[in-house]
Motif scaffolding. Structure first.
Motif, mmCIF file in Angstrom:
data_model
loop_
_atom_site.group_PDB
_atom_site.id
_atom_site.type_symbol
_atom_site.label_atom_id
_atom_site.label_comp_id
_atom_site.label_asym_id
_atom_site.label_seq_id
_atom_site.Cartn_x
_atom_site.Cartn_y
_atom_site.Cartn_z
ATOM 1 N N MET A 1 0.815 -1.222 0.000
ATOM 2 C CA MET A 1 0.000 0.000 0.000
ATOM 3 C C MET A 1 0.847 1.271 0.000
ATOM 4 O O MET A 1 0.319 2.366 -0.175
ATOM 5 C CB MET A 1 -0.922 0.015 1.227
ATOM 6 C CG MET A 1 -0.182 -0.013 2.564
ATOM 7 S SD MET A 1 -1.286 -0.145 3.978
ATOM 8 C CE MET A 1 -1.778 1.545 4.186
ATOM 9 N N SER A 2 2.179 1.116 0.162
ATOM 10 C CA SER A 2 3.058 2.285 0.246
ATOM 11 C C SER A 2 3.804 2.487 -1.068
ATOM 12 O O SER A 2 4.368 1.539 -1.623
ATOM 13 C CB SER A 2 4.062 2.103 1.389
ATOM 14 O OG SER A 2 5.039 3.131 1.358
ATOM 15 N N TYR A 3 3.835 3.729 -1.567
ATOM 16 C CA TYR A 3 4.578 4.033 -2.797
ATOM 17 C C TYR A 3 6.088 4.045 -2.570
ATOM 18 O O TYR A 3 6.826 3.436 -3.347
ATOM 19 C CB TYR A 3 4.124 5.366 -3.377
ATOM 20 C CG TYR A 3 5.032 5.867 -4.478
ATOM 21 C CD1 TYR A 3 5.047 5.264 -5.733
ATOM 22 C CD2 TYR A 3 5.913 6.926 -4.257
ATOM 23 C CE1 TYR A 3 5.891 5.691 -6.735
ATOM 24 C CE2 TYR A 3 6.760 7.374 -5.251
ATOM 25 C CZ TYR A 3 6.740 6.747 -6.486
ATOM 26 O OH TYR A 3 7.588 7.181 -7.477
ATOM 27 N N PRO A 4 6.601 4.718 -1.499
ATOM 28 C CA PRO A 4 8.063 4.707 -1.298
ATOM 29 C C PRO A 4 8.559 3.292 -0.998
ATOM 30 O O PRO A 4 7.953 2.542 -0.248
ATOM 31 C CB PRO A 4 8.266 5.635 -0.080
ATOM 32 C CG PRO A 4 7.018 6.431 0.010
ATOM 33 C CD PRO A 4 5.931 5.565 -0.501
ATOM 34 N N LYS A 5 9.706 2.936 -1.602
ATOM 35 C CA LYS A 5 10.295 1.629 -1.350
ATOM 36 C C LYS A 5 11.139 1.696 -0.078
ATOM 37 O O LYS A 5 11.842 2.675 0.161
ATOM 38 C CB LYS A 5 11.149 1.188 -2.534
ATOM 39 C CG LYS A 5 10.343 0.908 -3.796
ATOM 40 C CD LYS A 5 11.227 0.403 -4.923
ATOM 41 C CE LYS A 5 10.394 0.082 -6.152
ATOM 42 N NZ LYS A 5 11.215 -0.441 -7.271
ATOM 43 N N PHE A 6 11.057 0.630 0.716
ATOM 44 C CA PHE A 6 11.824 0.611 1.959
ATOM 45 C C PHE A 6 12.104 -0.834 2.347
ATOM 46 O O PHE A 6 11.432 -1.776 1.888
ATOM 47 C CB PHE A 6 11.069 1.329 3.091
ATOM 48 C CG PHE A 6 9.748 0.690 3.446
ATOM 49 C CD1 PHE A 6 9.683 -0.323 4.406
ATOM 50 C CD2 PHE A 6 8.579 1.082 2.820
ATOM 51 C CE1 PHE A 6 8.480 -0.916 4.734
ATOM 52 C CE2 PHE A 6 7.361 0.488 3.138
ATOM 53 C CZ PHE A 6 7.316 -0.510 4.100
ATOM 54 N N VAL A 7 13.116 -0.997 3.192
ATOM 55 C CA VAL A 7 13.451 -2.302 3.768
ATOM 56 C C VAL A 7 13.565 -2.119 5.273
ATOM 57 O O VAL A 7 14.306 -1.239 5.742
ATOM 58 C CB VAL A 7 14.782 -2.845 3.196
ATOM 59 C CG1 VAL A 7 15.170 -4.139 3.916
ATOM 60 C CG2 VAL A 7 14.679 -3.077 1.699
ATOM 61 N N VAL B 1 14.901 1.411 9.310
ATOM 62 C CA VAL B 1 14.442 1.334 7.921
ATOM 63 C C VAL B 1 15.521 1.852 6.985
ATOM 64 O O VAL B 1 16.142 2.894 7.250
ATOM 65 C CB VAL B 1 13.146 2.157 7.732
ATOM 66 C CG1 VAL B 1 12.691 2.132 6.281
ATOM 67 C CG2 VAL B 1 12.049 1.606 8.628
ATOM 68 N N ILE B 2 15.749 1.128 5.892
ATOM 69 C CA ILE B 2 16.649 1.579 4.824
ATOM 70 C C ILE B 2 15.781 2.022 3.659
ATOM 71 O O ILE B 2 14.933 1.254 3.175
ATOM 72 C CB ILE B 2 17.622 0.463 4.380
ATOM 73 C CG1 ILE B 2 18.589 0.117 5.523
ATOM 74 C CG2 ILE B 2 18.431 0.934 3.183
ATOM 75 C CD1 ILE B 2 18.097 -0.962 6.419
ATOM 76 N N THR B 3 15.981 3.249 3.213
ATOM 77 C CA THR B 3 15.182 3.814 2.129
ATOM 78 C C THR B 3 16.056 4.830 1.397
ATOM 79 O O THR B 3 17.287 4.736 1.447
ATOM 80 C CB THR B 3 13.897 4.455 2.680
ATOM 81 O OG1 THR B 3 13.124 4.983 1.605
ATOM 82 C CG2 THR B 3 14.202 5.558 3.680
ATOM 83 N N THR B 4 15.459 5.790 0.704
ATOM 84 C CA THR B 4 16.205 6.908 0.132
ATOM 85 C C THR B 4 15.830 8.175 0.891
ATOM 86 O O THR B 4 14.730 8.264 1.458
ATOM 87 C CB THR B 4 15.888 7.089 -1.366
ATOM 88 O OG1 THR B 4 14.482 7.279 -1.535
ATOM 89 C CG2 THR B 4 16.329 5.866 -2.158
ATOM 90 N N GLU B 5 16.719 9.147 0.907
ATOM 91 C CA GLU B 5 16.499 10.332 1.737
ATOM 92 C C GLU B 5 15.248 11.088 1.320
ATOM 93 O O GLU B 5 14.528 11.628 2.164
ATOM 94 C CB GLU B 5 17.726 11.242 1.675
ATOM 95 C CG GLU B 5 17.678 12.376 2.677
ATOM 96 C CD GLU B 5 19.017 13.083 2.835
ATOM 97 O OE1 GLU B 5 19.112 13.954 3.712
ATOM 98 O OE2 GLU B 5 19.956 12.746 2.074
ATOM 99 N N LYS B 6 14.969 11.113 0.022
ATOM 100 C CA LYS B 6 13.794 11.871 -0.432
ATOM 101 C C LYS B 6 12.479 11.213 0.006
ATOM 102 O O LYS B 6 11.430 11.871 0.063
ATOM 103 C CB LYS B 6 13.820 12.006 -1.957
ATOM 104 C CG LYS B 6 13.665 10.708 -2.725
ATOM 105 C CD LYS B 6 13.735 10.935 -4.228
ATOM 106 C CE LYS B 6 13.592 9.628 -5.001
ATOM 107 N NZ LYS B 6 12.307 8.969 -4.761
ATOM 108 N N ASP B 7 12.534 9.901 0.309
ATOM 109 C CA ASP B 7 11.319 9.194 0.727
ATOM 110 C C ASP B 7 11.114 9.208 2.236
ATOM 111 O O ASP B 7 10.072 8.752 2.725
ATOM 112 C CB ASP B 7 11.362 7.739 0.242
ATOM 113 C CG ASP B 7 11.191 7.631 -1.269
ATOM 114 O OD1 ASP B 7 10.530 8.513 -1.830
ATOM 115 O OD2 ASP B 7 11.720 6.661 -1.866
#
Length: 553
Positions: free
Chosen positions: A224-230, A257-263
């Motif tokens: 359900m979430s657009y940003p990708k994360f681990v 959580v590992i993601t990208t800074e913009k997310d």
């Protein structure tokens, strides 16, 4: 002593090997010498070849043609393999802007060369050679020479004009950077403006306060979430664990959580609260965070894993471990289930020691097996590149079909195999040292032959009026586009001076200028921008050199 004379001057296979080996070895040795902080490196082999040709050394024309062609093919194919993995991703976000600016440098220089070929007595083949020399791009010269051979035109003029203009092409970019820095750069331009990098991972901790995700599994939330994360770790009631995809989140759970800074802001809304601790420092001891879980780097070395999606291995659910990040060719990638693994990928694995040991058996983690270069795939790729380069392509308005030739075909196939080969389970991995060796041998062999062929008439051309004209025009083609696009980058696109310098050096394929930029700028933005722009710039110059001749000659 006749045998010694025959060894150096009687045309034979042995004599060709001796002469080319001497030119390359002496050229590489002299290329290490720095003048005002600048060294030419392997490029000095080109000038050593010119000097040898001027002294009267020569080899059998057929052997010269073979060695030159083989060196060019080996170099451009290895180059394509190297830039392939990052070629298409370089168009994202900030990379898209940098590549558009780099293309602006290329287009301006090309337009100048075409206009000058019509308003000056310089023929188009010679002008293309000047363009290649002014932009220090020997692969483009190789592509141009192949096209001239297809069209039945002599190739010596292009090589000679490239040789004459090459030295100022190297220095011209550095002079342009100096002028821009002295006259146009403001103090604010020297500040580092970070580019959005879609591959750059960002680590953060969140506390679950959003009632909408209470009692939902991580798998359902990810859908359900657009940003990708681990989610690497989860703290609940003071106990840390590795969450599987079926793990149910509860209120007040703490998540690493590992993601990208913009997310990160979007994930703050999703989970409820982001904690202030900075987890992105280099000195964090991940194994000291908890007593039961360890973090370890595992290298993918089993051929069976090459080309498989990370999610298809089901490592998290089967072994209770988590893969937080993947390092590939120096770039950090987010370990999403859709990520396609390649040989040589270095995975950051978190879990209990016994579980990580089992995962090692699956992934390989045997670096020794990666040290043997896969030569079969390299030569198969070269064959495919030559086949693609030989395909006649009909273009409206051009009487004869267009062929990509020895330079265009292999570099395109190299890029495609480097980017997509693992998806078809092709073993494209080569160690960095093996890749550099292939490129170095190919480029040195090509430059030695190119210089030897042009050397017989080089110095007499330089002292003639047309030689001086070539040098002057080459300097203009180098200097003017660089200064114009530097101003566009600084004033219109609001880029910092470091990223601007890297973009300019990458679009001009000028590592010597990059070394100068690295010396005057404290951060590594020039190197990052150079790597972003270089693949597309190199590919475009190789293709555009052929198109100019096919369309306008």
């Amino acid at each position: 002593m006749e045998w010694l004379y025959n060894l150096f001057f009687d045309h034979s296979a042995l004599q060709a090997v001796v002469i080319l080996s001497l030119i390359i070895s002496v050229g590489l040795a002299l290329g290490k010498i720095k003048v005002l902080g600048i060294s030419l490196g392997v490029t000095f082999v080109f000038f050593m070849g010119i000097f040898a040709g001027h002294l009267g050394f020569s080899i059998d024309p057929q052997m010269l043609s073979y060695a030159e062609s083989f060196g060019l093919v080996l170099f451009v194919y290895a180059l394509g393999l190297q830039v392939g993995p990052g070629f298409f991703s370089s168009f994202h976000k900030g990379g898209y802007k940098l590549n558009m600016l780099g293309l602006g440098v290329i287009v301006l220089g090309t337009i100048m060369a075409l206009i000058l070929s019509f308003v000056t007595p310089i023929g188009l083949p010679d002008m293309v050679g000047i363009l290649c020399g002014a932009t220090t791009n020997t692969p483009a010269l190789g592509a141009a020479q192949q096209t001239l051979k297809q069209l039945g035109e002599p190739t010596s003029g292009a090589a000679l004009s490239c040789a004459v203009t090459y030295p100022l092409g190297v220095v011209g970019v550095i002079l342009a950077i100096v002028v821009v820095r002295k006259l146009f750069v403001r103090p604010s331009d020297m500040e580092e403006h970070l580019q959005d990098d879609p591959n750059h991972t960002y680590i953060a901790t969140f506390q679950v306060h959003n009632p909408a995700i209470f009692n939902k599994s991580i798998q359902d939330i990810a859908k359900m979430s657009y940003p990708k994360f681990v989610i690497s770790r989860i703290w609940r009631n003071g106990i840390v664990s590795i969450p599987t995809s079926d793990k149910i989140l509860k209120e007040n759970d703490r998540l690493l959580v590992i993601t990208t800074e913009k997310d990160a802001p979007a994930l703050t809304i999703l989970f409820g609260e982001q904690e202030n601790r900075d987890w992105n420092k280099e000195d964090i001891d991940w194994n000291a965070i908890d007593s039961q879980l360890i973090s370890k780097h595992i290298v993918v070395s089993r051929a069976e894993i090459n080309g498989k999606r990370l999610g298809s291995l089901r490592l998290r659910n089967n072994y209770g471990i988590n893969i937080s990040r993947v390092l590939r060719s120096g770039v950090q990638l987010l370990a999403t289930p859709e990520l396609i693994l390649q040989l040589g990928d270095r995975l950051t694995v978190v879990g209990e020691a016994a579980a990580i040991h089992n995962v090692e058996k699956i992934l390989g983690n045997t670096v020794k097996t990666l040290k043997d270069p896969n030569l079969a795939s390299i030569f198969i790729g070269i064959v495919l590149g030559l086949i693609v380069g030989s395909i006649p392509i009909a273009i409206p308005g051009i009487s004869s079909p267009v062929k990509l030739g020895l330079a265009g075909g292999p570099i395109i196939v190299g890029i495609l195999i480097g980017a997509y080969g693992p998806r078809f389970h092709m073993l494209t991995y080569t160690t960095r040292s093996a890749s550099l060796m292939l490129r170095g041998i190919g480029l040195a062999l090509y430059l030695a032959c190119l210089g030897l062929d042009a050397g017989a008439h080089f110095f007499e051309t330089v002292v003639r009026p047309e030689g001086a004209l070539w040098v002057g025009i080459g300097f203009l083609i180098t200097f003017i586009p660089v200064v114009i696009m530097a101003l566009v980058s600084l004033r219109v696109c609001k880029m910092d001076f470091g990223n601007t310098c890297g973009m300019l050096c990458g679009s001009m394929a000028n590592p010597m200028a990059l070394n100068y930029a690295n010396d005057i700028i404290p951060n590594d933005n020039p190197a990052v921008s150079y790597a972003t722009v270089y693949p597309l710039g190199m590919f475009t110059r190789v293709i555009i050199a052929q198109l100019i001749l096919m369309i306008f000659l």
